[in-house]
Design a protein around this motif. Structure first.
Motif, short mmCIF file in Angstrom:
data_model
loop_
_atom_site.label_atom_id
_atom_site.label_comp_id
_atom_site.label_asym_id
_atom_site.label_seq_id
_atom_site.Cartn_x
_atom_site.Cartn_y
_atom_site.Cartn_z
N TRP A 158 0.84 -1.20 0.00
CA TRP A 158 0.00 0.00 0.00
C TRP A 158 0.87 1.25 0.00
O TRP A 158 0.50 2.28 -0.56
CB TRP A 158 -0.96 0.01 1.19
CG TRP A 158 -2.11 -0.95 1.02
CD1 TRP A 158 -2.42 -1.99 1.84
CD2 TRP A 158 -3.10 -0.95 -0.02
NE1 TRP A 158 -3.53 -2.65 1.36
CE2 TRP A 158 -3.97 -2.03 0.22
CE3 TRP A 158 -3.33 -0.15 -1.14
CZ2 TRP A 158 -5.06 -2.33 -0.60
CZ3 TRP A 158 -4.41 -0.45 -1.96
CH2 TRP A 158 -5.26 -1.52 -1.68
N GLN A 159 2.06 1.17 0.60
CA GLN A 159 2.94 2.33 0.68
C GLN A 159 3.48 2.76 -0.69
O GLN A 159 3.64 3.95 -0.94
CB GLN A 159 4.12 2.08 1.64
CG GLN A 159 3.73 2.00 3.09
CD GLN A 159 3.01 0.69 3.45
OE1 GLN A 159 3.25 -0.35 2.85
NE2 GLN A 159 2.12 0.75 4.43
N ASP A 160 3.78 1.81 -1.57
CA ASP A 160 4.32 2.20 -2.87
C ASP A 160 3.36 1.96 -4.04
O ASP A 160 3.74 2.06 -5.20
CB ASP A 160 5.67 1.52 -3.12
CG ASP A 160 5.59 0.01 -3.23
OD1 ASP A 160 4.56 -0.58 -2.90
OD2 ASP A 160 6.60 -0.59 -3.67
N TYR A 161 2.12 1.70 -3.71
CA TYR A 161 1.09 1.40 -4.71
C TYR A 161 0.96 2.52 -5.75
O TYR A 161 1.01 2.29 -6.95
CB TYR A 161 -0.24 1.15 -4.00
CG TYR A 161 -1.40 0.77 -4.87
CD1 TYR A 161 -1.68 -0.56 -5.14
CD2 TYR A 161 -2.23 1.74 -5.42
CE1 TYR A 161 -2.77 -0.92 -5.93
CE2 TYR A 161 -3.32 1.39 -6.21
CZ TYR A 161 -3.58 0.07 -6.46
OH TYR A 161 -4.64 -0.28 -7.25
N ILE A 216 1.59 4.64 -11.19
CA ILE A 216 1.95 5.72 -12.12
C ILE A 216 3.07 5.28 -13.06
O ILE A 216 3.02 5.55 -14.26
CB ILE A 216 2.34 7.00 -11.35
CG1 ILE A 216 1.10 7.59 -10.66
CG2 ILE A 216 2.98 8.03 -12.28
CD1 ILE A 216 1.41 8.72 -9.69
N GLU A 217 4.07 4.58 -12.52
CA GLU A 217 5.16 4.09 -13.37
C GLU A 217 4.64 3.18 -14.47
O GLU A 217 5.05 3.29 -15.64
CB GLU A 217 6.20 3.35 -12.54
CG GLU A 217 7.14 4.24 -11.78
CD GLU A 217 8.19 3.46 -10.98
OE1 GLU A 217 8.48 2.30 -11.34
OE2 GLU A 217 8.70 4.03 -10.01
N GLU A 252 -7.82 8.17 -9.26
CA GLU A 252 -7.66 7.73 -10.65
C GLU A 252 -7.34 8.90 -11.56
O GLU A 252 -6.47 8.81 -12.44
CB GLU A 252 -8.92 6.99 -11.11
CG GLU A 252 -9.09 5.67 -10.40
CD GLU A 252 -10.51 5.16 -10.31
OE1 GLU A 252 -10.68 4.04 -9.79
OE2 GLU A 252 -11.46 5.86 -10.74
N GLU A 253 -8.02 10.02 -11.35
CA GLU A 253 -7.74 11.21 -12.15
C GLU A 253 -6.32 11.71 -11.90
O GLU A 253 -5.62 12.11 -12.83
CB GLU A 253 -8.77 12.30 -11.85
CG GLU A 253 -10.14 11.95 -12.40
CD GLU A 253 -11.25 12.88 -11.95
OE1 GLU A 253 -11.04 13.68 -11.00
OE2 GLU A 253 -12.35 12.81 -12.53
N LYS A 254 -5.87 11.66 -10.64
CA LYS A 254 -4.53 12.12 -10.28
C LYS A 254 -3.45 11.25 -10.92
O LYS A 254 -2.51 11.77 -11.53
CB LYS A 254 -4.38 12.11 -8.76
CG LYS A 254 -3.00 12.55 -8.29
CD LYS A 254 -2.94 12.70 -6.78
CE LYS A 254 -2.53 11.39 -6.16
NZ LYS A 254 -2.23 11.52 -4.72
N ALA A 269 -0.78 12.25 -14.01
CA ALA A 269 0.67 12.10 -13.87
C ALA A 269 1.27 11.30 -15.03
O ALA A 269 2.43 11.51 -15.40
CB ALA A 269 1.01 11.42 -12.54
N ALA A 270 0.50 10.39 -15.62
CA ALA A 270 0.98 9.55 -16.73
C ALA A 270 0.51 10.04 -18.10
O ALA A 270 0.77 9.39 -19.10
CB ALA A 270 0.52 8.11 -16.51
N ASN A 271 -0.20 11.16 -18.11
CA ASN A 271 -0.73 11.73 -19.36
C ASN A 271 -1.70 10.78 -20.07
O ASN A 271 -1.69 10.63 -21.28
CB ASN A 271 0.41 12.14 -20.29
CG ASN A 271 -0.04 13.13 -21.35
OD1 ASN A 271 -1.00 13.87 -21.15
ND2 ASN A 271 0.63 13.13 -22.48
N ILE A 272 -2.52 10.11 -19.27
CA ILE A 272 -3.56 9.19 -19.78
C ILE A 272 -4.92 9.75 -19.37
O ILE A 272 -5.08 10.31 -18.29
CB ILE A 272 -3.34 7.78 -19.20
CG1 ILE A 272 -2.14 7.12 -19.89
CG2 ILE A 272 -4.58 6.90 -19.36
CD1 ILE A 272 -1.86 5.71 -19.46
N THR A 273 -5.91 9.57 -20.21
CA THR A 273 -7.26 10.05 -19.93
C THR A 273 -8.04 8.98 -19.16
O THR A 273 -8.22 7.87 -19.66
CB THR A 273 -8.01 10.37 -21.24
OG1 THR A 273 -7.24 11.33 -21.96
CG2 THR A 273 -9.40 10.90 -20.96
N PRO A 274 -8.53 9.30 -17.95
CA PRO A 274 -9.35 8.32 -17.21
C PRO A 274 -10.79 8.31 -17.73
O PRO A 274 -11.33 9.36 -18.10
CB PRO A 274 -9.29 8.83 -15.78
CG PRO A 274 -9.12 10.31 -15.92
CD PRO A 274 -8.31 10.51 -17.18
#
Length: 160
Positions: A102-105, A110-111, A138-140, A144-149
């Motif tokens: 959960w800490q690095d989820y 995003i990666e 999800e929007e955030k 960050a990845a330049n993808i449209t939710p």
């Protein structure tokens, strides 16, 4: 009346996971020319969201599943990785995974979204219905990845 036709390139994956790029001529629909992934838990909401996206002619090619630290079970529902792989194969889609605590989820998610965006995917399908904190997250991560939710089930009646 003539219908404008667009040449669409979309990945088609055989049950053996052989990926081929095919060219199709379809009526002018913007959704079909935007390759997408579906955030996949193995549960009913992600499945319905995928189906709705496909019905609206979104070209979904990948399923993205977050696994726990062991890499054996989906973080959200505890569905086994083997079952998720079987679901992806039966749907003819490419499985992608992250393994995260959960800490690095968020960072891992995003990666992976960024990697998938670089490979050509531009849209992410999510199965959330009414949890605003999920939608905001999800929007955030998509931003960050330049993808449209896209949330095809958003604000639907859960009892329907």
């Amino acid at each position: 009346m003539n219908t404008l036709q667009i040449r669409v390139f979309c990945y088609f994956i055989s049950p053996q996971h052989n990926c081929t790029l095919k060219s199709l001529f379809l009526p002018n629909t913007l959704n079909m020319i935007i390759p997408a992934l579906a955030s996949w838990s193995g549960g009913k909401d992600s499945c319905l969201a995928l189906w709705r996206a496909q019905q609206s002619r979104v070209c979904v090619t990948h399923l993205l599943t977050a696994l726990d630290e062991t890499g054996l079970k989906a973080r959200s529902h505890g569905v086994t990785k083997d079952l998720i792989i079987s679901q992806g194969k039966s749907l003819g889609l490419i499985n992608e995974f992250i393994c995260a605590s959960w800490q690095d989820y968020e960072c891992q998610f995003i990666e992976k979204l960024t990697e998938l965006h670089k490979s050509g995917l531009k849209k992410a399908i999510f199965g959330d219905i009414d949890l605003i904190s999920h939608r905001e997250w999800e929007e955030k991560v998509c931003l960050a990845a330049n993808i449209t939710p896209t949330l095809p089930l958003w604000n639907e009646d859960r009892l329907k």
